[in-house]
Design a protein around this motif. Structure first.
Motif, PDB file in Angstrom:
ATOM      1  N   MET A   1      31.139  37.477  59.951  1.00  0.00           N
ATOM      2  CA  MET A   1      32.457  37.531  59.300  1.00  0.00           C
ATOM      3  C   MET A   1      32.780  36.205  58.631  1.00  0.00           C
ATOM      4  SD  MET A   1      34.161  40.203  59.119  1.00  0.00           S
ATOM      5  CE  MET A   1      35.386  40.390  57.855  1.00  0.00           C
ATOM      6  N   ARG A   2      32.384  35.099  59.305  1.00  0.00           N
ATOM      7  CA  ARG A   2      32.658  33.783  58.736  1.00  0.00           C
ATOM      8  C   ARG A   2      31.901  33.586  57.428  1.00  0.00           C
ATOM      9  NH1 ARG A   2      34.410  28.651  60.039  1.00  0.00           N
ATOM     10  NH2 ARG A   2      32.672  27.611  59.061  1.00  0.00           N
ATOM     11  N   ALA A   3      30.643  34.016  57.424  1.00  0.00           N
ATOM     12  CA  ALA A   3      29.822  33.847  56.221  1.00  0.00           C
ATOM     13  C   ALA A   3      30.417  34.628  55.059  1.00  0.00           C
ATOM     14  CB  ALA A   3      28.400  34.329  56.508  1.00  0.00           C
ATOM     15  N   GLU A   4      30.957  35.800  55.379  1.00  0.00           N
ATOM     16  CA  GLU A   4      31.525  36.619  54.313  1.00  0.00           C
ATOM     17  C   GLU A   4      32.764  35.955  53.708  1.00  0.00           C
ATOM     18  OE1 GLU A   4      33.039  41.163  54.098  1.00  0.00           O
ATOM     19  OE2 GLU A   4      31.154  40.742  55.138  1.00  0.00           O
ATOM     20  N   LYS A   5      33.572  35.340  54.609  1.00  0.00           N
ATOM     21  CA  LYS A   5      34.772  34.652  54.132  1.00  0.00           C
ATOM     22  C   LYS A   5      34.390  33.481  53.220  1.00  0.00           C
ATOM     23  CE  LYS A   5      38.808  35.192  56.879  1.00  0.00           C
ATOM     24  NZ  LYS A   5      39.353  35.014  58.218  1.00  0.00           N
ATOM     25  N   LYS A   6      33.344  32.770  53.666  1.00  0.00           N
ATOM     26  CA  LYS A   6      32.883  31.627  52.897  1.00  0.00           C
ATOM     27  C   LYS A   6      32.384  32.068  51.520  1.00  0.00           C
ATOM     28  CE  LYS A   6      29.752  27.795  53.656  1.00  0.00           C
ATOM     29  NZ  LYS A   6      28.594  27.433  54.493  1.00  0.00           N
ATOM     30  N   TRP A   7      31.641  33.155  51.527  1.00  0.00           N
ATOM     31  CA  TRP A   7      31.096  33.679  50.273  1.00  0.00           C
ATOM     32  C   TRP A   7      32.229  34.130  49.352  1.00  0.00           C
ATOM     33  CZ3 TRP A   7      27.897  33.287  46.801  1.00  0.00           C
ATOM     34  CH2 TRP A   7      27.533  34.325  45.944  1.00  0.00           C
ATOM     35  N   GLY A   8      33.266  34.731  49.935  1.00  0.00           N
ATOM     36  CA  GLY A   8      34.430  35.124  49.144  1.00  0.00           C
ATOM     37  C   GLY A   8      35.107  33.918  48.523  1.00  0.00           C
ATOM     38  N   PHE A   9      35.208  32.828  49.289  1.00  0.00           N
ATOM     39  CA  PHE A   9      35.834  31.616  48.753  1.00  0.00           C
ATOM     40  C   PHE A   9      35.012  31.042  47.605  1.00  0.00           C
ATOM     41  CE2 PHE A   9      36.621  26.998  48.888  1.00  0.00           C
ATOM     42  CZ  PHE A   9      37.969  27.026  48.602  1.00  0.00           C
ATOM     43  N   ILE A  10      33.679  31.054  47.771  1.00  0.00           N
ATOM     44  CA  ILE A  10      32.818  30.518  46.701  1.00  0.00           C
ATOM     45  C   ILE A  10      32.979  31.344  45.434  1.00  0.00           C
ATOM     46  CG2 ILE A  10      30.423  30.218  45.993  1.00  0.00           C
ATOM     47  CD1 ILE A  10      29.775  29.507  48.860  1.00  0.00           C
ATOM     48  N   ARG A  11      33.032  32.671  45.597  1.00  0.00           N
ATOM     49  CA  ARG A  11      33.205  33.525  44.416  1.00  0.00           C
ATOM     50  C   ARG A  11      34.537  33.251  43.746  1.00  0.00           C
ATOM     51  NH1 ARG A  11      32.911  39.388  45.885  1.00  0.00           N
ATOM     52  NH2 ARG A  11      33.496  38.656  47.924  1.00  0.00           N
ATOM     53  N   PHE A  12      35.588  33.066  44.571  1.00  0.00           N
ATOM     54  CA  PHE A  12      36.918  32.770  44.034  1.00  0.00           C
ATOM     55  C   PHE A  12      36.915  31.477  43.232  1.00  0.00           C
ATOM     56  CE2 PHE A  12      40.983  30.560  44.973  1.00  0.00           C
ATOM     57  CZ  PHE A  12      41.785  31.320  44.157  1.00  0.00           C
ATOM     58  N   MET A  13      36.258  30.430  43.794  1.00  0.00           N
ATOM     59  CA  MET A  13      36.242  29.143  43.101  1.00  0.00           C
ATOM     60  C   MET A  13      35.445  29.227  41.800  1.00  0.00           C
ATOM     61  SD  MET A  13      38.213  27.299  44.617  1.00  0.00           S
ATOM     62  CE  MET A  13      38.014  25.863  43.595  1.00  0.00           C
ATOM     63  N   LEU A  14      34.319  29.969  41.820  1.00  0.00           N
ATOM     64  CA  LEU A  14      33.515  30.089  40.599  1.00  0.00           C
ATOM     65  C   LEU A  14      34.303  30.787  39.501  1.00  0.00           C
ATOM     66  CD1 LEU A  14      29.969  31.043  41.860  1.00  0.00           C
ATOM     67  CD2 LEU A  14      30.621  29.031  40.579  1.00  0.00           C
ATOM     68  N   LEU A  44      45.760  32.246  39.554  1.00  0.00           N
ATOM     69  CA  LEU A  44      46.391  33.547  39.786  1.00  0.00           C
ATOM     70  C   LEU A  44      45.450  34.685  39.390  1.00  0.00           C
ATOM     71  CD1 LEU A  44      49.185  34.661  40.631  1.00  0.00           C
ATOM     72  CD2 LEU A  44      49.715  34.834  38.211  1.00  0.00           C
ATOM     73  N   ILE A  45      44.846  34.581  38.193  1.00  0.00           N
ATOM     74  CA  ILE A  45      43.976  35.656  37.718  1.00  0.00           C
ATOM     75  C   ILE A  45      42.742  35.759  38.606  1.00  0.00           C
ATOM     76  CG2 ILE A  45      42.583  36.431  35.780  1.00  0.00           C
ATOM     77  CD1 ILE A  45      44.615  35.081  33.967  1.00  0.00           C
ATOM     78  N   ALA A  46      42.194  34.601  39.035  1.00  0.00           N
ATOM     79  CA  ALA A  46      41.005  34.627  39.892  1.00  0.00           C
ATOM     80  C   ALA A  46      41.321  35.281  41.228  1.00  0.00           C
ATOM     81  CB  ALA A  46      40.500  33.206  40.109  1.00  0.00           C
ATOM     82  N   ALA A  47      42.525  35.009  41.782  1.00  0.00           N
ATOM     83  CA  ALA A  47      42.885  35.616  43.059  1.00  0.00           C
ATOM     84  C   ALA A  47      42.960  37.131  42.929  1.00  0.00           C
ATOM     85  CB  ALA A  47      44.231  35.068  43.528  1.00  0.00           C
ATOM     86  N   LEU A  48      43.408  37.603  41.764  1.00  0.00           N
ATOM     87  CA  LEU A  48      43.532  39.050  41.595  1.00  0.00           C
ATOM     88  C   LEU A  48      42.192  39.723  41.318  1.00  0.00           C
ATOM     89  CD1 LEU A  48      46.773  39.246  39.458  1.00  0.00           C
ATOM     90  CD2 LEU A  48      46.497  39.966  41.815  1.00  0.00           C
ATOM     91  N   TYR A  50      38.677  38.312  41.475  1.00  0.00           N
ATOM     92  CA  TYR A  50      37.348  37.763  41.760  1.00  0.00           C
ATOM     93  C   TYR A  50      36.409  38.813  42.334  1.00  0.00           C
ATOM     94  CZ  TYR A  50      38.366  37.312  46.764  1.00  0.00           C
ATOM     95  OH  TYR A  50      38.660  37.565  48.070  1.00  0.00           O
ATOM     96  N   ASN A  51      36.972  39.848  42.962  1.00  0.00           N
ATOM     97  CA  ASN A  51      36.108  40.882  43.530  1.00  0.00           C
ATOM     98  C   ASN A  51      35.433  41.719  42.450  1.00  0.00           C
ATOM     99  OD1 ASN A  51      35.450  41.245  46.146  1.00  0.00           O
ATOM    100  ND2 ASN A  51      37.508  41.914  46.750  1.00  0.00           N
ATOM    101  N   ILE A  52      36.121  41.885  41.302  1.00  0.00           N
ATOM    102  CA  ILE A  52      35.544  42.648  40.206  1.00  0.00           C
ATOM    103  C   ILE A  52      34.616  41.761  39.387  1.00  0.00           C
ATOM    104  CG2 ILE A  52      36.112  44.063  38.200  1.00  0.00           C
ATOM    105  CD1 ILE A  52      38.935  44.311  39.446  1.00  0.00           C
ATOM    106  N   PHE A  53      35.034  40.515  39.216  1.00  0.00           N
ATOM    107  CA  PHE A  53      34.311  39.603  38.336  1.00  0.00           C
ATOM    108  C   PHE A  53      32.910  39.299  38.864  1.00  0.00           C
ATOM    109  CE2 PHE A  53      33.621  35.529  36.213  1.00  0.00           C
ATOM    110  CZ  PHE A  53      33.981  35.892  34.935  1.00  0.00           C
ATOM    111  N   ILE A  54      32.797  38.982  40.143  1.00  0.00           N
ATOM    112  CA  ILE A  54      31.485  38.774  40.763  1.00  0.00           C
ATOM    113  C   ILE A  54      31.407  39.737  41.945  1.00  0.00           C
ATOM    114  CG2 ILE A  54      29.922  37.150  41.850  1.00  0.00           C
ATOM    115  CD1 ILE A  54      31.469  34.911  40.528  1.00  0.00           C
ATOM    116  N   ALA A  55      30.569  40.757  41.834  1.00  0.00           N
ATOM    117  CA  ALA A  55      30.499  41.769  42.889  1.00  0.00           C
ATOM    118  C   ALA A  55      29.986  41.168  44.190  1.00  0.00           C
ATOM    119  CB  ALA A  55      29.601  42.910  42.432  1.00  0.00           C
ATOM    120  N   ARG A  56      30.368  41.771  45.311  1.00  0.00           N
ATOM    121  CA  ARG A  56      30.071  41.169  46.608  1.00  0.00           C
ATOM    122  C   ARG A  56      28.580  41.179  46.918  1.00  0.00           C
ATOM    123  NH1 ARG A  56      32.155  44.435  50.858  1.00  0.00           N
ATOM    124  NH2 ARG A  56      34.011  43.384  51.558  1.00  0.00           N
TER     125      ARG A  56
END
Lengths: 170, 92, 113
Positions: A1-14, A44-48, A50-56
């Motif tokens: 779960m931690r790794a997934e959170k980290k990966w989500g943060f990296i995608r958000f920052m990118l 704001l746009i990245a928070a909304l 990032y899941n579509i922009f870079i798939a999980r």
């Protein structure tokens, strides 16, 4: 779960960095108001999105971040390919010699972005158009078809481009 | 000489646009019309850029940049609309 | 004529050549796919050549920088537009034109692998 959170943060920052770079490129101003507004907007746009922009499932940084040198090199090569196949096409228009046909083949590129770039490169060169892209399966309308063998056709249509794109998102 | 070159290029692009509009009006199927529209958008983009350089005004180029990036959204809407129409069984 | 204008003349001449060839092809070929292939000459190559000519003749750096950005984004947006049109044509089931057709069986048939 931690790794997934980290990966989500990296995608958000990118996503944020990409959007902010585009903002700087388009506004081309360094006033403080413009800079702060762009930063807030891209966050704001990245928070909304990032899941579509870079798939999980793109679970590898090398699949997302391009190699800048090869990217610039590829743009130059793409312009060269554009003119090369345009000259073929001009000849075909005036002589009327053509054998249009739809061919199916697979690509061995793994990353989604690389596949998208390959499909767009095939479309931009006159003479070949991508009709459908489904995972790694491409459907291409080829104007100068001279073979009915799927693998050979794929090699002739995409071979030269696939090698260069493989270097960008290796 | 520079202004003459840019002037003739603008006229050529206008002729291209007129021929594309003929195809747009003649085209027997919806797909033909969409192809003509696609080419027309590219020609309009080139016209904006060449005119911006000829008039030495940055405003035309800013308009061209936005038109470049969001131009294909129009096709997406039209294609989606026509596809819905076909799947409803209506005639194009 | 300066050197700059000669290069711009070459770029614009190639734009005129590709553009007129594309327009001729668009009226000459009978089906949407082939028209799209020929129209790509006018819609992509001619437009790109016009951009190169405009870049060569750009009077100052602000205009040149914008033309370069437009060129790079054009390489992304032009195939996206054609892809949308091509996909629409494919999914509405348009058959492919074959010049010397021996069989009547047209598209939608997978190649033997």
């Amino acid at each position: 779960m931690r790794a997934e959170k980290k990966w989500g943060f990296i995608r958000f920052m990118l996503t944020t960095l990409f959007l902010y770079a585009l903002w700087l490129l388009f506004t081309a101003s360094i006033e403080p108001y413009s800079l702060i507004f762009g930063a807030v907007g891209s966050l704001l746009i990245a928070a909304l999105t990032y899941n579509i922009f870079i798939a999980r499932h793109q679970a590898n940084l090398r699949y997302i971040i391009p190699n800048p040198f090869h990217l610039v090199l590829y743009i130059v090569i793409l312009v060269f390919f554009l003119y090369q196949s345009s000259i073929h096409m001009v000849r075909a228009v005036f002589t009327g010699k053509a054998s249009p046909r739809i061919v199916h083949f697979r690509t061995r590129l793994k990353s989604d972005i690389a596949r998208m770039v390959l499909a767009n490169s095939i479309t931009i060169t006159p003479g070949t158009i991508t009709l459908d892209l489904n995972d790694d399966h491409l459907t291409v309308h080829w104007f100068f078809c001279d073979t009915s063998h799927a693998k050979l056709a794929g090699e002739k249509v995409k071979g030269r481009m696939e090698r260069f794109i493989g270097n960008i998102w290796s | 000489m520079t202004s003459l070159l840019l002037h003739y290029m603008q006229w050529f692009l206008i002729i291209c646009a007129v021929v594309c509009i003929i195809r747009l009006l003649v085209g027997p199927t919806a797909a033909d019309r969409l192809v003509a529209l696609n080419i027309l958008s590219g020609v309009a983009l080139a016209f904006l850029v060449v005119r911006g350089v000829a008039q030495e005004r940055v405003l035309y180029l800013d308009v061209a940049l936005v038109y470049d990036i969001f131009g294909f959204l129009g096709f997406l809407a039209i294609a989606r609309f026509l596809k819905d129409k076909i799947s409803d069984g209506e005639e194009m | 004529m300066s050197v700059r204008e000669w290069f711009a003349l070459i770029a614009f001449a190639s734009s005129v050549l590709f553009g007129s060839a594309g327009l001729v092809g668009m009226f000459r070929f009978p089906d949407p796919y082939s028209r799209m292939q020929a129209g790509g000459l006018c819609g992509t190559t001619a437009v790109f050549s016009a951009f190169i000519g405009a870049l060569i003749l750009a009077p100052n750096a602000a205009i040149a920088a914008r033309v370069v950005v437009i060129m790079v984004f054009f390489l992304v947006s032009a195939p996206t537009g054609s892809y949308i049109v091509a996909r629409f044509t494919w999914q509405s089931g348009t058959p492919v034109w074959k010049p010397l057709a021996k069989t009547k069986r047209l598209s939608r048939k997978k190649e033997p692998t």
